[in-house]
Design an enzyme around this catalytic site. Sequence first.
Site, mmCIF file in Angstrom:
data_model
loop_
_atom_site.group_PDB
_atom_site.id
_atom_site.type_symbol
_atom_site.label_atom_id
_atom_site.label_comp_id
_atom_site.label_asym_id
_atom_site.label_seq_id
_atom_site.Cartn_x
_atom_site.Cartn_y
_atom_site.Cartn_z
ATOM 1 N N LYS A 13 51.443 62.718 101.681
ATOM 2 C CA LYS A 13 52.855 62.320 101.631
ATOM 3 C C LYS A 13 53.756 63.384 102.232
ATOM 4 O O LYS A 13 54.657 63.086 102.999
ATOM 5 C CB LYS A 13 53.325 62.094 100.178
ATOM 6 C CG LYS A 13 52.642 60.976 99.448
ATOM 7 C CD LYS A 13 53.293 60.760 98.068
ATOM 8 C CE LYS A 13 53.164 61.954 97.127
ATOM 9 N NZ LYS A 13 51.828 62.164 96.589
ATOM 10 N N ARG A 88 57.794 58.657 90.027
ATOM 11 C CA ARG A 88 56.390 58.810 89.649
ATOM 12 C C ARG A 88 56.046 58.011 88.408
ATOM 13 O O ARG A 88 54.904 58.056 87.964
ATOM 14 C CB ARG A 88 56.100 60.284 89.381
ATOM 15 C CG ARG A 88 55.326 60.959 90.495
ATOM 16 C CD ARG A 88 55.131 62.387 90.081
ATOM 17 N NE ARG A 88 54.054 63.062 90.734
ATOM 18 C CZ ARG A 88 54.184 63.795 91.836
ATOM 19 N NH1 ARG A 88 55.333 63.856 92.458
ATOM 20 N NH2 ARG A 88 53.158 64.448 92.307
ATOM 21 N N ARG A 127 43.902 73.363 99.584
ATOM 22 C CA ARG A 127 45.335 73.593 99.767
ATOM 23 C C ARG A 127 45.820 74.939 99.215
ATOM 24 O O ARG A 127 46.836 75.465 99.636
ATOM 25 C CB ARG A 127 46.083 72.439 99.087
ATOM 26 C CG ARG A 127 47.480 72.248 99.526
ATOM 27 C CD ARG A 127 47.988 70.867 99.160
ATOM 28 N NE ARG A 127 48.154 70.711 97.715
ATOM 29 C CZ ARG A 127 48.768 69.653 97.177
ATOM 30 N NH1 ARG A 127 49.220 68.686 97.931
ATOM 31 N NH2 ARG A 127 48.893 69.558 95.884
ATOM 32 N N ARG A 129 47.307 75.933 96.397
ATOM 33 C CA ARG A 129 48.560 76.131 95.671
ATOM 34 C C ARG A 129 48.185 76.542 94.258
ATOM 35 O O ARG A 129 47.133 76.158 93.774
ATOM 36 C CB ARG A 129 49.343 74.810 95.666
ATOM 37 C CG ARG A 129 50.836 74.995 95.736
ATOM 38 C CD ARG A 129 51.541 73.682 95.985
ATOM 39 N NE ARG A 129 51.327 72.748 94.898
ATOM 40 C CZ ARG A 129 51.598 71.440 95.002
ATOM 41 N NH1 ARG A 129 52.049 70.939 96.121
ATOM 42 N NH2 ARG A 129 51.391 70.665 93.972
ATOM 43 N N ARG A 140 46.062 65.604 87.273
ATOM 44 C CA ARG A 140 47.120 64.958 88.061
ATOM 45 C C ARG A 140 46.654 63.610 88.608
ATOM 46 O O ARG A 140 47.412 62.662 88.660
ATOM 47 C CB ARG A 140 47.599 65.870 89.194
ATOM 48 C CG ARG A 140 48.207 67.174 88.675
ATOM 49 C CD ARG A 140 49.357 67.683 89.511
ATOM 50 N NE ARG A 140 49.053 67.809 90.912
ATOM 51 C CZ ARG A 140 48.416 68.828 91.471
ATOM 52 N NH1 ARG A 140 48.014 69.832 90.713
ATOM 53 N NH2 ARG A 140 48.202 68.863 92.756
HETATM 54 P P1 ADP Z 1 51.279 66.629 94.250
HETATM 55 O O1 ADP Z 1 51.678 65.371 94.959
HETATM 56 O O2 ADP Z 1 50.061 67.258 94.804
HETATM 57 O O3 ADP Z 1 51.187 66.456 92.756
HETATM 58 P P2 ADP Z 1 54.006 67.687 94.310
HETATM 59 O O4 ADP Z 1 54.518 68.848 95.066
HETATM 60 O O5 ADP Z 1 54.534 66.336 94.647
HETATM 61 O O6 ADP Z 1 52.423 67.723 94.512
HETATM 62 O O7 ADP Z 1 54.243 67.897 92.742
HETATM 63 C C1 ADP Z 1 53.847 69.076 92.088
HETATM 64 C C2 ADP Z 1 54.162 68.985 90.600
HETATM 65 O O8 ADP Z 1 55.583 68.845 90.406
HETATM 66 C C3 ADP Z 1 53.549 67.780 89.880
HETATM 67 O O9 ADP Z 1 52.238 68.017 89.442
HETATM 68 C C4 ADP Z 1 54.530 67.621 88.696
HETATM 69 O O10 ADP Z 1 54.265 68.556 87.684
HETATM 70 C C5 ADP Z 1 55.864 67.986 89.304
HETATM 71 N N1 ADP Z 1 56.598 66.780 89.804
HETATM 72 C C6 ADP Z 1 56.867 66.464 91.109
HETATM 73 N N2 ADP Z 1 57.544 65.315 91.196
HETATM 74 C C7 ADP Z 1 57.727 64.871 89.925
HETATM 75 C C8 ADP Z 1 58.351 63.737 89.340
HETATM 76 N N3 ADP Z 1 58.920 62.771 90.085
HETATM 77 N N4 ADP Z 1 58.354 63.634 87.994
HETATM 78 C C9 ADP Z 1 57.780 64.559 87.222
HETATM 79 N N5 ADP Z 1 57.170 65.646 87.697
HETATM 80 C C10 ADP Z 1 57.131 65.822 89.035
#
Ligand code: ADP
Length: 185
Positions: A13, A88, A127, A129, A140
């Site tokens: 994404k 989400r 990745r 991170r 996740r």
């Molecule tokens: P990934 O898609 O690999 O999980 P992101 O950078 O999108 O990576 O998200 C990293 C973390 O940030 C998630 O595991 C979550 O803890 C938090 N996060 C991101 N977007 C949301 C959201 N819309 N609602 C709740 N937590 C979020």
Amino acid sequence: MRLILLGTPGAGKGEQATRLSKKFGIPHVSTGELLRREMEERTPVGRRISEFVNRGELVSDDITQAILEDRVREADCASGFILDGFPRNRHQADFLKEALQRMEAPVDAVLNIEVPDGTVIDRLINRHRTDDTPETIRHRLRIYRKVTAPLVDYYDRAGILKRIDGDGSLEEVTQRILKSLARTA
Ligand code: ADP
């Protein structure tokens, strides 16, 4: 143009959002990035965010929604935006719908980037991170299947879902997205 990108962690994404953002000249709004920025500032809210992120949990809706709404109300989002990582869950989807209705700025399309499970795990492990440990990755993915995947149906019923085959090179996937968007325009 206002777009939402859906897909499991590791579906690509973020990469696709960056490319589409350049192509259309509209900002890439990643809640993951916005939350990580808040964490780096070590504010009280940043410390609460770290507790969720480092366990692979979703950050609470009230925090995430407030940060998201502030961002889409900034001037550069007036001509459109690409949401990556939001919504989400169903509550966030309902919140977004209402917030955008108030702004008279409905979403044009939701792209679900579909990638096989094995590919996703390989990508996440590579990745590096700090929240990408094997346990948080598994966690996740479980949360994704349970609370985020149902949004695919939610947007399909709304008639704005597009399914994108995400198995291929970055450029191949971008081309598939552009073709699919051209069909609606
Ligand atoms: P990934 O898609 O690999 O999980 P992101 O950078 O999108 O990576 O998200 C990293 C973390 O940030 C998630 O595991 C979550 O803890 C938090 N996060 C991101 N977007 C949301 C959201 N819309 N609602 C709740 N937590 C979020």
